[in-house]
Design an enzyme around this catalytic site. Structure first.
Site, PDB file in Angstrom:
ATOM      1  CG  MET A   1       5.272   6.206   2.009  1.00 19.21           C
ATOM      2  SD  MET A   1       6.354   7.586   1.631  1.00 19.21           S
ATOM      3  CE  MET A   1       6.475   8.332   3.252  1.00 19.21           C
TER       4      MET A   1
ATOM      5  N   GLY B   1       0.847  -1.189   0.000  1.00 16.13           N
ATOM      6  CA  GLY B   1       0.000   0.000   0.000  1.00 16.13           C
ATOM      7  C   GLY B   1       0.880   1.235   0.000  1.00 16.13           C
TER       8      GLY B   1
ATOM      9  CB  CYS C   1      -6.848  14.007  -4.398  1.00 14.03           C
ATOM     10  SG  CYS C   1      -8.490  14.323  -3.710  1.00 14.03           S
TER      11      CYS C   1
ATOM     12  CB  CYS D   1     -11.266  14.008  -0.851  1.00 15.61           C
ATOM     13  SG  CYS D   1     -10.756  12.297  -1.170  1.00 15.61           S
TER      14      CYS D   1
ATOM     15  CE  LYS E   1       4.153   0.289   2.885  1.00 17.10           C
ATOM     16  NZ  LYS E   1       3.588   1.644   3.088  1.00 17.10           N
TER      17      LYS E   1
ATOM     18  CG  ASP F   1       9.525  -2.488   7.328  1.00 18.19           C
ATOM     19  OD1 ASP F   1       8.494  -2.524   6.620  1.00 18.19           O
ATOM     20  OD2 ASP F   1       9.770  -1.555   8.120  1.00 18.19           O
ATOM     21  CD  GLU F   2      10.694   1.294   4.463  1.00 15.15           C
ATOM     22  OE1 GLU F   2      10.302   1.391   3.287  1.00 15.15           O
ATOM     23  OE2 GLU F   2      10.431   2.116   5.351  1.00 15.15           O
ATOM     24  CB  ALA F   3      10.079  -5.707   0.521  1.00 18.46           C
ATOM     25  CD  GLN F   4       9.802   0.296  -0.159  1.00 13.66           C
ATOM     26  OE1 GLN F   4       9.224  -0.678   0.311  1.00 13.66           O
ATOM     27  NE2 GLN F   4      10.051   1.382   0.561  1.00 13.66           N
TER      28      GLN F   4
HETATM   29 ZN   LIG Z   1      -8.778  12.409  -2.360  1.00 18.07          ZN
END
Ligand SMILES: [Zn+2]
Length: 186
Positions: free
Chosen positions: A17, A15, A180, A147, A21, A87-90
């Site tokens: 930031m 997902g 947005c 929003c 996660k 963690d932070e696998a990206q």
């Molecule tokens: Zn929005």
């Protein structure tokens, strides 16, 4: 090693930031810690935002973690683990995918957390391929700061350089919904 038959699997928590996660990774690994299941928790070596040897979530939950350079190091250090969290696998290279499959095939429960997309909304390697091989995917949402709807994208504010590795400082990024986010692109 645990009693009974070890069932390996790959769980991916992903997902944008601010979607929680790391909190979710800490929650799953903490439950294992209480049950005295041997685990190892890893994070990329350069991620020294808050602590060298801990994973710390935005809401300040923390758990010990080993900083590693690459997937090979993860394999080498996971020999006695029944659960491996990352963690932070990206920020790992594509070799992480193969390593996770190897661990899972060997009976390890692998729990990986990482950003699915960078701030340009491009898939963040090796996450797309990890999502492909995962047994279970949890795709979390943040809240859009514009929003207040569900946010699945990360928008970068104060852009001064095209630096994809810039880490998740709260004041540099904000979560947005697709609608947005699209407005900012115009
Ligand atoms: Zn929005």
């Amino acid at each position: 090693m645990s009693q009974g038959v070890k069932k390996g699997s790959i769980e991916v928590i992903t997902g944008p930031m601010f979607s929680g996660k790391t909190e979710e990774l800490i929650r799953r690994v903490s439950r294992a810690e209480i049950a005295k299941i041997p685990y190892m928790l890893f994070k990329p070596m350069f991620d020294t935002r808050y602590s060298e040897t801990e994973i710390v979530s935005h809401d300040n939950k923390r758990i010990g973690a080993k900083p590693v350079m690459d997937a090979k190091e993860i394999l080498g250090l996971s020999i006695d683990a029944d659960i491996v969290g990352i963690d932070e696998a990206q920020f790992f290279s594509p070799e992480l995918v193969e390593a996770c499959v190897k661990l899972a095939n060997g009976g390890v429960r692998v729990i990986v957390a990482g950003l699915d997309m960078d701030y340009l909304s491009k898939p963040f390697q090796p996450m797309p391929n990890l999502l492909g091989v995962a047994d279970k995917v949890t795709k979390l949402k943040a809240i859009c700061i514009e929003c207040k709807g569900d946010a699945s994208l990360t928008h970068r504010i104060n852009i001064t350089a095209e630096k994809r590795l810039m880490l998740g400082e709260k004041d540099s990024y904000e979560p947005l919904c697709r609608s947005c986010y699209t407005k900012y692109l115009k």
